[in-house]
Design a protein around this motif. Structure first.
Motif, PDB file in Angstrom:
ATOM      1  N   LEU A 141       0.995  -1.178  -0.020  1.00  0.00           N
ATOM      2  CA  LEU A 141      -0.044   0.042   0.204  1.00  0.00           C
ATOM      3  C   LEU A 141       0.959   1.338  -0.021  1.00  0.00           C
ATOM      4  N   ILE A 142       0.913   1.866  -0.954  1.00  0.00           N
ATOM      5  CA  ILE A 142       1.727   3.202  -1.331  1.00  0.00           C
ATOM      6  C   ILE A 142       1.173   4.337  -1.694  1.00  0.00           C
ATOM      7  N   SER A 143      -0.211   4.777  -1.157  1.00  0.00           N
ATOM      8  CA  SER A 143      -0.530   5.723  -1.594  1.00  0.00           C
ATOM      9  C   SER A 143      -0.373   7.120  -0.873  1.00  0.00           C
ATOM     10  N   GLU A 144      -0.212   6.941   0.497  1.00  0.00           N
ATOM     11  CA  GLU A 144       0.041   8.252   1.407  1.00  0.00           C
ATOM     12  C   GLU A 144       1.268   8.859   1.019  1.00  0.00           C
ATOM     13  N   ILE A 145       2.496   8.156   0.811  1.00  0.00           N
ATOM     14  CA  ILE A 145       3.787   8.770   0.244  1.00  0.00           C
ATOM     15  C   ILE A 145       3.459   9.566  -0.925  1.00  0.00           C
ATOM     16  N   PHE A 146       2.748   9.152  -1.917  1.00  0.00           N
ATOM     17  CA  PHE A 146       2.503  10.118  -3.028  1.00  0.00           C
ATOM     18  C   PHE A 146       1.493  11.096  -2.749  1.00  0.00           C
ATOM     19  N   TYR A 147       0.415  11.033  -2.084  1.00  0.00           N
ATOM     20  CA  TYR A 147      -0.438  12.120  -2.007  1.00  0.00           C
ATOM     21  C   TYR A 147       0.321  13.074  -0.951  1.00  0.00           C
ATOM     22  N   LYS A 148       1.252  12.824   0.026  1.00  0.00           N
ATOM     23  CA  LYS A 148       2.002  13.951   0.529  1.00  0.00           C
ATOM     24  C   LYS A 148       2.778  14.632  -0.361  1.00  0.00           C
ATOM     25  N   GLU A 149       3.465  14.028  -1.063  1.00  0.00           N
ATOM     26  CA  GLU A 149       4.643  14.568  -2.233  1.00  0.00           C
ATOM     27  C   GLU A 149       3.707  15.409  -3.130  1.00  0.00           C
ATOM     28  N   LEU A 150       2.696  14.967  -3.731  1.00  0.00           N
ATOM     29  CA  LEU A 150       1.825  15.721  -4.636  1.00  0.00           C
ATOM     30  C   LEU A 150       1.444  16.879  -3.953  1.00  0.00           C
ATOM     31  N   GLU A 151       0.915  16.724  -2.863  1.00  0.00           N
ATOM     32  CA  GLU A 151       0.111  17.968  -2.027  1.00  0.00           C
ATOM     33  C   GLU A 151       1.109  18.870  -1.746  1.00  0.00           C
ATOM     34  N   ILE A 206      -3.077   3.489  -6.931  1.00  0.00           N
ATOM     35  CA  ILE A 206      -3.338   4.665  -6.237  1.00  0.00           C
ATOM     36  C   ILE A 206      -4.556   5.466  -6.285  1.00  0.00           C
ATOM     37  N   PRO A 207      -5.348   5.485  -5.475  1.00  0.00           N
ATOM     38  CA  PRO A 207      -6.991   5.960  -5.618  1.00  0.00           C
ATOM     39  C   PRO A 207      -6.785   7.549  -5.696  1.00  0.00           C
ATOM     40  N   LYS A 208      -7.824   7.983  -6.630  1.00  0.00           N
ATOM     41  CA  LYS A 208      -8.115   9.151  -6.550  1.00  0.00           C
ATOM     42  C   LYS A 208      -8.915   9.498  -5.452  1.00  0.00           C
ATOM     43  N   HIS A 209      -8.657  10.480  -4.645  1.00  0.00           N
ATOM     44  CA  HIS A 209      -9.141  10.570  -3.171  1.00  0.00           C
ATOM     45  C   HIS A 209     -10.049  11.829  -3.210  1.00  0.00           C
ATOM     46  N   PHE A 210     -10.921  11.860  -2.405  1.00  0.00           N
ATOM     47  CA  PHE A 210     -11.976  12.911  -2.449  1.00  0.00           C
ATOM     48  C   PHE A 210     -11.317  14.086  -1.748  1.00  0.00           C
ATOM     49  N   ASN A 253      -1.320   9.399 -14.013  1.00  0.00           N
ATOM     50  CA  ASN A 253       0.113   9.166 -14.586  1.00  0.00           C
ATOM     51  C   ASN A 253       0.960   8.397 -13.725  1.00  0.00           C
ATOM     52  N   LEU A 254       0.924   8.416 -12.526  1.00  0.00           N
ATOM     53  CA  LEU A 254       1.712   7.729 -11.471  1.00  0.00           C
ATOM     54  C   LEU A 254       1.401   6.305 -11.672  1.00  0.00           C
ATOM     55  N   ASN A 255       0.042   5.866 -11.486  1.00  0.00           N
ATOM     56  CA  ASN A 255      -0.539   4.574 -11.656  1.00  0.00           C
ATOM     57  C   ASN A 255      -0.226   3.895 -13.231  1.00  0.00           C
ATOM     58  N   TYR A 256      -0.159   4.755 -14.145  1.00  0.00           N
ATOM     59  CA  TYR A 256       0.224   4.271 -15.480  1.00  0.00           C
ATOM     60  C   TYR A 256       1.913   3.743 -15.385  1.00  0.00           C
ATOM     61  N   SER A 257       2.531   4.658 -14.923  1.00  0.00           N
ATOM     62  CA  SER A 257       3.957   4.660 -14.953  1.00  0.00           C
ATOM     63  C   SER A 257       4.330   3.383 -13.826  1.00  0.00           C
ATOM     64  N   ASN A 309      -7.521  -2.725  -8.813  1.00  0.00           N
ATOM     65  CA  ASN A 309      -8.179  -1.551  -9.189  1.00  0.00           C
ATOM     66  C   ASN A 309      -9.318  -1.598  -8.326  1.00  0.00           C
ATOM     67  N   GLY A 310      -9.245  -0.546  -7.580  1.00  0.00           N
ATOM     68  CA  GLY A 310     -10.332  -0.161  -6.620  1.00  0.00           C
ATOM     69  C   GLY A 310     -11.426   0.498  -6.999  1.00  0.00           C
ATOM     70  N   LEU A 311     -12.022   1.255  -6.237  1.00  0.00           N
ATOM     71  CA  LEU A 311     -13.184   2.257  -6.691  1.00  0.00           C
ATOM     72  C   LEU A 311     -12.797   3.019  -7.723  1.00  0.00           C
ATOM     73  N   GLU A 312     -13.667   3.277  -8.759  1.00  0.00           N
ATOM     74  CA  GLU A 312     -13.325   4.254  -9.637  1.00  0.00           C
ATOM     75  C   GLU A 312     -13.727   5.665  -9.268  1.00  0.00           C
ATOM     76  N   GLU A 313     -14.777   5.705  -8.517  1.00  0.00           N
ATOM     77  CA  GLU A 313     -15.287   7.432  -8.059  1.00  0.00           C
ATOM     78  C   GLU A 313     -15.529   7.144  -6.753  1.00  0.00           C
ATOM     79  N   LEU A 314     -15.729   8.534  -6.011  1.00  0.00           N
ATOM     80  CA  LEU A 314     -16.028   8.534  -4.687  1.00  0.00           C
ATOM     81  C   LEU A 314     -17.176   9.412  -4.429  1.00  0.00           C
ATOM     82  N   SER A 315     -18.025   9.480  -3.558  1.00  0.00           N
ATOM     83  CA  SER A 315     -18.871  10.651  -3.455  1.00  0.00           C
ATOM     84  C   SER A 315     -18.629  11.023  -1.662  1.00  0.00           C
ATOM     85  N   GLU A 316     -19.146  11.998  -1.515  1.00  0.00           N
ATOM     86  CA  GLU A 316     -18.968  12.337  -0.403  1.00  0.00           C
ATOM     87  C   GLU A 316     -19.309  11.570   1.079  1.00  0.00           C
TER      88      GLU A 316
END
Length: 163
Positions: A50-60, A98-102, A124-128, A143-150
């Motif tokens: 599970l490697i999403s948090e590190i990328f979210y923080k860097e992107l943010e 890495i999911p698209k996060h709300f 782009n990151l997922n594709y890479s 492949n997880g959830l495609e879309e999120l709602s609140e």
């Protein structure tokens, strides 16, 4: 019953509960960081990486070109090292995209995506990652959830949907 070693860059407080419901035995949870492979004492059959948090923080925190993967060079080197080590052990590696996060919902959401969209950067990151590791017979992408709602909680999205 499935057994898995979890390597994660974020908190995993709901893993045990969800895993038990899904008949998955978590052998161990290891923090994703430099040289984390030294903590692996047995040859695990299944690894959930599970490697999403590190990328979210860097992107943010970066205001640079979000599409230039050279900006994430250190993180990608760490992933390379870990995947090579686990492959040498003969482990099956499962990597959720890495999911698209709300939290990172772009302005006007589905109406349009501007040229600096974090959603596009994550795609782009997922594709890479997929392009780089897809040919390895022991690496599997989930492949997880495609879309999120609140209405869908962040906790469910990050910890339950991957199972």
């Amino acid at each position: 019953m499935h057994k898995a070693l979890i390597i994660s860059d974020s908190q995993t407080f709901l893993f045990e509960k969800v895993a038990k419901e899904k008949n998955i035995v978590i052998e161990e949870i290891i923090a994703f960081m430099p040289e984390c492979e030294k903590q692996i004492i047995r040859n695990p059959k299944n690894i959930l990486l599970l490697i999403s948090e590190i990328f979210y923080k860097e992107l943010e925190k970066r205001n640079t070109d979000l599409f230039d993967l050279n900006n994430l060079k250190n993180e990608l080197i760490l992933i390379d090292s870990l995947i090579k080590y686990l492959s040498d052990l003969g482990s099956q590696i499962y990597i959720p995209f890495i999911p698209k996060h709300f939290i990172y919902c772009d302005r006007f959401g589905s109406s349009f995506i501007d040229k600096n969209s974090k959603n596009l950067a994550i795609q782009n990151l997922n594709y890479s990652l997929f392009k780089k590791y897809n040919d390895l017979p022991n690496v599997n992408f989930l492949n997880g959830l495609e879309e999120l709602s609140e209405e869908i909680s962040k906790s469910y999205f990050r910890f339950s949907s991957i199972y």
